[in-house]
Design an enzyme around this catalytic site. Sequence first.
Site, PDB file in Angstrom:
ATOM      1  N   THR A  81       7.446  -0.186  -2.134  1.00 47.34           N
ATOM      2  CA  THR A  81       7.791  -1.167  -3.153  1.00 47.34           C
ATOM      3  C   THR A  81       9.039  -1.885  -2.673  1.00 47.34           C
ATOM      4  O   THR A  81       9.990  -1.245  -2.215  1.00 47.34           O
ATOM      5  CB  THR A  81       8.051  -0.480  -4.515  1.00 47.34           C
ATOM      6  OG1 THR A  81       6.899   0.282  -4.848  1.00 47.34           O
ATOM      7  CG2 THR A  81       8.291  -1.511  -5.604  1.00 47.34           C
ATOM      8  N   SER A  94       0.811  -1.213   0.000  1.00 45.72           N
ATOM      9  CA  SER A  94       0.000   0.000   0.000  1.00 45.72           C
ATOM     10  C   SER A  94       0.847   1.266   0.000  1.00 45.72           C
ATOM     11  O   SER A  94       0.427   2.292  -0.488  1.00 45.72           O
ATOM     12  CB  SER A  94      -0.955  -0.016   1.187  1.00 45.72           C
ATOM     13  OG  SER A  94      -0.365  -0.669   2.292  1.00 45.72           O
ATOM     14  N   PHE A  95       2.063   1.192   0.547  1.00 42.03           N
ATOM     15  CA  PHE A  95       2.862   2.417   0.554  1.00 42.03           C
ATOM     16  C   PHE A  95       4.329   2.208   0.225  1.00 42.03           C
ATOM     17  O   PHE A  95       5.103   3.150   0.213  1.00 42.03           O
ATOM     18  CB  PHE A  95       2.721   3.140   1.901  1.00 42.03           C
ATOM     19  CG  PHE A  95       3.271   2.373   3.075  1.00 42.03           C
ATOM     20  CD1 PHE A  95       4.545   2.665   3.555  1.00 42.03           C
ATOM     21  CD2 PHE A  95       2.537   1.372   3.678  1.00 42.03           C
ATOM     22  CE1 PHE A  95       5.046   1.961   4.623  1.00 42.03           C
ATOM     23  CE2 PHE A  95       3.044   0.672   4.754  1.00 42.03           C
ATOM     24  CZ  PHE A  95       4.314   0.966   5.224  1.00 42.03           C
ATOM     25  N   LYS A 152      13.375  -1.674   0.611  1.00 38.85           N
ATOM     26  CA  LYS A 152      12.015  -1.175   0.565  1.00 38.85           C
ATOM     27  C   LYS A 152      12.027   0.315   0.355  1.00 38.85           C
ATOM     28  O   LYS A 152      12.644   1.043   1.131  1.00 38.85           O
ATOM     29  CB  LYS A 152      11.324  -1.508   1.877  1.00 38.85           C
ATOM     30  CG  LYS A 152      10.031  -2.205   1.627  1.00 38.85           C
ATOM     31  CD  LYS A 152       9.515  -2.815   2.841  1.00 38.85           C
ATOM     32  CE  LYS A 152       9.242  -4.264   2.488  1.00 38.85           C
ATOM     33  NZ  LYS A 152       8.310  -4.830   3.436  1.00 38.85           N
ATOM     34  N   ASP A 155       1.331  -3.733  12.858  1.00 41.80           N
ATOM     35  CA  ASP A 155       0.825  -4.082  11.524  1.00 41.80           C
ATOM     36  C   ASP A 155       0.998  -5.571  11.263  1.00 41.80           C
ATOM     37  O   ASP A 155       1.474  -5.979  10.209  1.00 41.80           O
ATOM     38  CB  ASP A 155       1.546  -3.238  10.460  1.00 41.80           C
ATOM     39  CG  ASP A 155       0.859  -3.280   9.107  1.00 41.80           C
ATOM     40  OD1 ASP A 155      -0.331  -3.672   9.043  1.00 41.80           O
ATOM     41  OD2 ASP A 155       1.509  -2.947   8.101  1.00 41.80           O
TER      42      ASP A 155
HETATM   43  P1  ADP Z   1       2.696  -5.421   1.791  1.00 43.56           P
HETATM   44  O1  ADP Z   1       3.202  -5.791   3.145  1.00 43.56           O
HETATM   45  O2  ADP Z   1       1.538  -4.472   1.862  1.00 43.56           O
HETATM   46  O3  ADP Z   1       2.440  -6.592   0.888  1.00 43.56           O
HETATM   47  P2  ADP Z   1       5.416  -4.673   1.154  1.00 43.56           P
HETATM   48  O4  ADP Z   1       5.957  -3.473   0.485  1.00 43.56           O
HETATM   49  O5  ADP Z   1       5.781  -4.882   2.584  1.00 43.56           O
HETATM   50  O6  ADP Z   1       3.848  -4.590   1.035  1.00 43.56           O
HETATM   51  O7  ADP Z   1       5.833  -5.968   0.341  1.00 43.56           O
HETATM   52  C1  ADP Z   1       5.739  -6.023  -1.085  1.00 43.56           C
HETATM   53  C2  ADP Z   1       6.084  -7.415  -1.574  1.00 43.56           C
HETATM   54  O8  ADP Z   1       7.455  -7.741  -1.246  1.00 43.56           O
HETATM   55  C3  ADP Z   1       5.235  -8.538  -0.991  1.00 43.56           C
HETATM   56  O9  ADP Z   1       4.896  -9.434  -2.015  1.00 43.56           O
HETATM   57  C4  ADP Z   1       6.137  -9.216   0.014  1.00 43.56           C
HETATM   58  O10 ADP Z   1       5.867 -10.599   0.075  1.00 43.56           O
HETATM   59  C5  ADP Z   1       7.528  -8.965  -0.548  1.00 43.56           C
HETATM   60  N1  ADP Z   1       8.487  -8.812   0.578  1.00 43.56           N
HETATM   61  C6  ADP Z   1       8.521  -7.789   1.467  1.00 43.56           C
HETATM   62  N2  ADP Z   1       9.489  -7.961   2.385  1.00 43.56           N
HETATM   63  C7  ADP Z   1      10.113  -9.133   2.073  1.00 43.56           C
HETATM   64  C8  ADP Z   1      11.214  -9.888   2.645  1.00 43.56           C
HETATM   65  N3  ADP Z   1      11.881  -9.444   3.725  1.00 43.56           N
HETATM   66  N4  ADP Z   1      11.567 -11.060   2.059  1.00 43.56           N
HETATM   67  C9  ADP Z   1      10.889 -11.508   0.975  1.00 43.56           C
HETATM   68  N5  ADP Z   1       9.851 -10.862   0.381  1.00 43.56           N
HETATM   69  C10 ADP Z   1       9.459  -9.689   0.907  1.00 43.56           C
HETATM   70 MG    MG Z   2       4.781  -5.578   4.203  1.00 41.31          MG
END
Ligand code: ADP
Ligand code: MG
Length: 272
Positions: A21, A18-19, A38, A135
């Site tokens: 990538t 949601s906020f 991120k 969260d």
């Molecule tokens: P959300 O939590 O709303 O899905 P995120 O930005 O946290 O949004 O995550 C985006 C994508 O990246 C998701 O598909 C998530 O599974 C993947 N992701 C996030 N953090 C990790 C991580 N530490 N290891 C593997 N995949 C990750």
């Molecule tokens: Mg997340």
Amino acid sequence: GHSVMNRYTVQEKLGSGSFATAYLVTDAKDGGSLKVLKRISCGGLRPDSTLPSAREAKLLGSLRHPFIVQFFSSFLEKEDFCIITEYCEGGDLDCIIQQQKDKNRPFPEGHITEWFIQLLLGVNYLHERLVLHRDLKTKNIFLKNGTIKIGDFGVSRILSLPTDMATSFTGTPHYMSPETFSNSGYNSKSDIWSLGCILYEICCFQYAFEASNWIKLVSLIVEGPTPCLPSKYSAALNDILQRTLRKDPEERPSASEILTMPYIVDRAKVLS
Ligand code: ADP
Ligand code: MG
């Protein structure tokens, strides 16, 4: 700025939330090991409200636990707020539940309990240090080598946004506890409620609370009945679920209290 981004090379985009990538990156200063970058766009927000607090970053970086995604660093890059964390190759629990649901195959209770104990140990570690996750949801729980890793905690803290704003940022009210809709606010028992919602979802492949619109969902959470696990799961596991989903936060057990319940203690013995 520049030197930080020379250090990390993007391999692929993991996805967008949601906020933020998320990207899979290699870390040149750590033998090319895989990490997650991120990027949180600060676009619409006042720059001073999005500046990370050095104290918060230091706190998050100091947290180390086998069931928690390791936070490495945070920095500003081209107006985006960036976070570097551990990479979890097993993907998130939301995806894993979806795959299992598509195969129409429930998780065995032993498997669920093992994950739940790992979640409790991770959350207990945070709560002992007075860190609230804020969260907890299946999308923020990952698997690495078959083990649970709790991720994305403290993002709202590090952004130093007002709680309600940080919460609305997460985009899903499904895991929000009754008290978060009233003045009593967020506390450690609100994380416990979210854990209950996650336990239900792992067992039933659907949200613990679901409705056709936001207003109905909030009223279901605040005053609706507490869902039960199907009878294929033990009464003891259902009892834990009922306790985590009590409407009054003070009546909910803490993570450390759940960890001392006989059902959990017995199962933890088998695992260790
Ligand atoms: P959300 O939590 O709303 O899905 P995120 O930005 O946290 O949004 O995550 C985006 C994508 O990246 C998701 O598909 C998530 O599974 C993947 N992701 C996030 N953090 C990790 C991580 N530490 N290891 C593997 N995949 C990750
Ligand atoms: Mg997340």
